[in-house]
Motif scaffolding. Structure first.
Motif, PDB file in Angstrom:
ATOM      1  N   ASN A 139       0.832  -1.203   0.000  1.00 61.36           N
ATOM      2  CA  ASN A 139       0.000   0.000   0.000  1.00 61.36           C
ATOM      3  C   ASN A 139       0.866   1.252   0.000  1.00 61.36           C
ATOM      4  O   ASN A 139       2.064   1.202   0.268  1.00 61.36           O
ATOM      5  CB  ASN A 139      -0.998  -0.017   1.171  1.00 61.36           C
ATOM      6  CG  ASN A 139      -0.328   0.129   2.527  1.00 61.36           C
ATOM      7  OD1 ASN A 139       0.630   0.865   2.699  1.00 61.36           O
ATOM      8  ND2 ASN A 139      -0.855  -0.587   3.504  1.00 61.36           N
ATOM      9  N   SER A 140       0.260   2.378  -0.319  1.00 62.48           N
ATOM     10  CA  SER A 140       1.027   3.616  -0.485  1.00 62.48           C
ATOM     11  C   SER A 140       1.685   4.076   0.809  1.00 62.48           C
ATOM     12  O   SER A 140       2.770   4.660   0.778  1.00 62.48           O
ATOM     13  CB  SER A 140       0.144   4.717  -1.061  1.00 62.48           C
ATOM     14  OG  SER A 140      -0.932   4.975  -0.194  1.00 62.48           O
ATOM     15  N   GLU A 141       1.078   3.811   1.951  1.00 63.28           N
ATOM     16  CA  GLU A 141       1.677   4.199   3.234  1.00 63.28           C
ATOM     17  C   GLU A 141       2.945   3.393   3.505  1.00 63.28           C
ATOM     18  O   GLU A 141       3.970   3.939   3.899  1.00 63.28           O
ATOM     19  CB  GLU A 141       0.667   4.015   4.376  1.00 63.28           C
ATOM     20  CG  GLU A 141       1.192   4.433   5.728  1.00 63.28           C
ATOM     21  CD  GLU A 141       1.463   5.931   5.852  1.00 63.28           C
ATOM     22  OE1 GLU A 141       2.322   6.295   6.668  1.00 63.28           O
ATOM     23  OE2 GLU A 141       0.836   6.720   5.133  1.00 63.28           O
ATOM     24  N   ALA A 142       2.910   2.088   3.263  1.00 61.68           N
ATOM     25  CA  ALA A 142       4.087   1.241   3.447  1.00 61.68           C
ATOM     26  C   ALA A 142       5.175   1.614   2.443  1.00 61.68           C
ATOM     27  O   ALA A 142       6.360   1.636   2.784  1.00 61.68           O
ATOM     28  CB  ALA A 142       3.708  -0.230   3.310  1.00 61.68           C
ATOM     29  N   PHE A 143       4.770   1.897   1.220  1.00 64.21           N
ATOM     30  CA  PHE A 143       5.703   2.320   0.168  1.00 64.21           C
ATOM     31  C   PHE A 143       6.453   3.575   0.611  1.00 64.21           C
ATOM     32  O   PHE A 143       7.678   3.639   0.568  1.00 64.21           O
ATOM     33  CB  PHE A 143       4.909   2.574  -1.122  1.00 64.21           C
ATOM     34  CG  PHE A 143       5.702   3.109  -2.270  1.00 64.21           C
ATOM     35  CD1 PHE A 143       6.606   2.307  -2.940  1.00 64.21           C
ATOM     36  CD2 PHE A 143       5.516   4.419  -2.703  1.00 64.21           C
ATOM     37  CE1 PHE A 143       7.330   2.803  -4.023  1.00 64.21           C
ATOM     38  CE2 PHE A 143       6.226   4.915  -3.780  1.00 64.21           C
ATOM     39  CZ  PHE A 143       7.144   4.096  -4.439  1.00 64.21           C
ATOM     40  N   LEU A 144       5.715   4.558   1.090  1.00 62.06           N
ATOM     41  CA  LEU A 144       6.305   5.806   1.565  1.00 62.06           C
ATOM     42  C   LEU A 144       7.215   5.566   2.768  1.00 62.06           C
ATOM     43  O   LEU A 144       8.317   6.115   2.844  1.00 62.06           O
ATOM     44  CB  LEU A 144       5.209   6.806   1.909  1.00 62.06           C
ATOM     45  CG  LEU A 144       5.648   8.176   2.405  1.00 62.06           C
ATOM     46  CD1 LEU A 144       6.514   8.882   1.376  1.00 62.06           C
ATOM     47  CD2 LEU A 144       4.437   9.021   2.741  1.00 62.06           C
ATOM     48  N   GLN A 145       6.804   4.733   3.691  1.00 60.75           N
ATOM     49  CA  GLN A 145       7.614   4.442   4.878  1.00 60.75           C
ATOM     50  C   GLN A 145       8.925   3.754   4.511  1.00 60.75           C
ATOM     51  O   GLN A 145       9.961   4.015   5.135  1.00 60.75           O
ATOM     52  CB  GLN A 145       6.823   3.589   5.874  1.00 60.75           C
ATOM     53  CG  GLN A 145       5.702   4.340   6.558  1.00 60.75           C
ATOM     54  CD  GLN A 145       6.205   5.584   7.294  1.00 60.75           C
ATOM     55  OE1 GLN A 145       7.237   5.576   7.947  1.00 60.75           O
ATOM     56  NE2 GLN A 145       5.466   6.670   7.155  1.00 60.75           N
ATOM     57  N   ASN A 146       8.920   2.889   3.498  1.00 56.35           N
ATOM     58  CA  ASN A 146      10.159   2.240   3.052  1.00 56.35           C
ATOM     59  C   ASN A 146      11.147   3.255   2.483  1.00 56.35           C
ATOM     60  O   ASN A 146      12.350   3.159   2.725  1.00 56.35           O
ATOM     61  CB  ASN A 146       9.863   1.165   2.007  1.00 56.35           C
ATOM     62  CG  ASN A 146       9.282  -0.080   2.607  1.00 56.35           C
ATOM     63  OD1 ASN A 146       9.387  -0.336   3.804  1.00 56.35           O
ATOM     64  ND2 ASN A 146       8.644  -0.885   1.775  1.00 56.35           N
ATOM     65  N   ILE A 147      10.642   4.205   1.724  1.00 59.27           N
ATOM     66  CA  ILE A 147      11.505   5.251   1.163  1.00 59.27           C
ATOM     67  C   ILE A 147      12.072   6.125   2.282  1.00 59.27           C
ATOM     68  O   ILE A 147      13.270   6.419   2.309  1.00 59.27           O
ATOM     69  CB  ILE A 147      10.731   6.100   0.133  1.00 59.27           C
ATOM     70  CG1 ILE A 147      10.356   5.245  -1.067  1.00 59.27           C
ATOM     71  CG2 ILE A 147      11.562   7.320  -0.301  1.00 59.27           C
ATOM     72  CD1 ILE A 147       9.366   5.888  -2.005  1.00 59.27           C
ATOM     73  N   ILE A 148      11.234   6.516   3.212  1.00 64.79           N
ATOM     74  CA  ILE A 148      11.683   7.349   4.335  1.00 64.79           C
ATOM     75  C   ILE A 148      12.722   6.595   5.164  1.00 64.79           C
ATOM     76  O   ILE A 148      13.751   7.155   5.549  1.00 64.79           O
ATOM     77  CB  ILE A 148      10.486   7.798   5.192  1.00 64.79           C
ATOM     78  CG1 ILE A 148       9.646   8.807   4.393  1.00 64.79           C
ATOM     79  CG2 ILE A 148      10.947   8.406   6.516  1.00 64.79           C
ATOM     80  CD1 ILE A 148       8.306   9.132   5.015  1.00 64.79           C
ATOM     81  N   ALA A 149      12.483   5.326   5.429  1.00 63.36           N
ATOM     82  CA  ALA A 149      13.435   4.517   6.205  1.00 63.36           C
ATOM     83  C   ALA A 149      14.787   4.443   5.501  1.00 63.36           C
ATOM     84  O   ALA A 149      15.837   4.531   6.147  1.00 63.36           O
ATOM     85  CB  ALA A 149      12.877   3.116   6.436  1.00 63.36           C
ATOM     86  N   PHE A 150      14.781   4.291   4.175  1.00 66.13           N
ATOM     87  CA  PHE A 150      16.036   4.267   3.419  1.00 66.13           C
ATOM     88  C   PHE A 150      16.836   5.542   3.675  1.00 66.13           C
ATOM     89  O   PHE A 150      18.018   5.491   3.999  1.00 66.13           O
ATOM     90  CB  PHE A 150      15.756   4.107   1.922  1.00 66.13           C
ATOM     91  CG  PHE A 150      16.971   4.314   1.060  1.00 66.13           C
ATOM     92  CD1 PHE A 150      17.907   3.313   0.908  1.00 66.13           C
ATOM     93  CD2 PHE A 150      17.176   5.522   0.404  1.00 66.13           C
ATOM     94  CE1 PHE A 150      19.040   3.503   0.120  1.00 66.13           C
ATOM     95  CE2 PHE A 150      18.295   5.723  -0.387  1.00 66.13           C
ATOM     96  CZ  PHE A 150      19.233   4.708  -0.530  1.00 66.13           C
ATOM     97  N   PHE A 151      16.194   6.694   3.546  1.00 66.02           N
ATOM     98  CA  PHE A 151      16.913   7.949   3.711  1.00 66.02           C
ATOM     99  C   PHE A 151      17.236   8.268   5.168  1.00 66.02           C
ATOM    100  O   PHE A 151      18.232   8.928   5.443  1.00 66.02           O
ATOM    101  CB  PHE A 151      16.172   9.100   3.025  1.00 66.02           C
ATOM    102  CG  PHE A 151      16.402   9.101   1.546  1.00 66.02           C
ATOM    103  CD1 PHE A 151      17.582   9.580   1.010  1.00 66.02           C
ATOM    104  CD2 PHE A 151      15.457   8.572   0.685  1.00 66.02           C
ATOM    105  CE1 PHE A 151      17.822   9.538  -0.354  1.00 66.02           C
ATOM    106  CE2 PHE A 151      15.678   8.537  -0.684  1.00 66.02           C
ATOM    107  CZ  PHE A 151      16.871   9.027  -1.199  1.00 66.02           C
TER     108      PHE A 151
END
Length: 113
Positions: free
Chosen positions: A2-14
């Protein structure tokens, strides 16, 4: 995903990218017009190598940036349509710039741990 998990993965990377500071970093960038057929004839590839010294989020323009000596690279946060971890210390972003223009950014960190 889902879009929330997708966004959280990107934020976690950075949020965790600082562990790679000082590491040799390879960025392979591809520009293509057909995501279904990533053929060499239809894609233009570039390779850059540098030691990662800094990263940040630039609110003006919504860009993620990574920087090395004589190297500066940005990824548009609002244009990311795909983010994957391809392996240990290997990541891929895909940005969509129009209906038919995509940028693939593969990042590989030569990390000792």
């Amino acid at each position: 995903m889902n879009s929330e998990a997708f966004l959280q993965n990107i934020i976690a990377f950075f949020e965790q990218i600082d562990k790679y500071y000082g590491s040799k970093t390879e960025i392979t960038e591809g520009l293509c017009t057909d995501m279904e057929a990533l053929e060499a004839n239809l894609t233009t590839w570039n390779l850059s190598e540098f030691e990662l010294i800094r990263s940040a989020y630039r609110q003006n323009g919504d860009k993620f940036m990574i920087e090395g000596s004589n190297m500066y690279y940005e990824i548009s946060a609002v244009r990311i349509i795909s983010f994957e971890q391809l392996g240990r210390h290997k990541f891929e972003f895909i940005e969509q710039y129009s209906d038919s223009v995509f940028r693939i950014t593969k990042i590989r960190f030569h990390y000792k741990y």
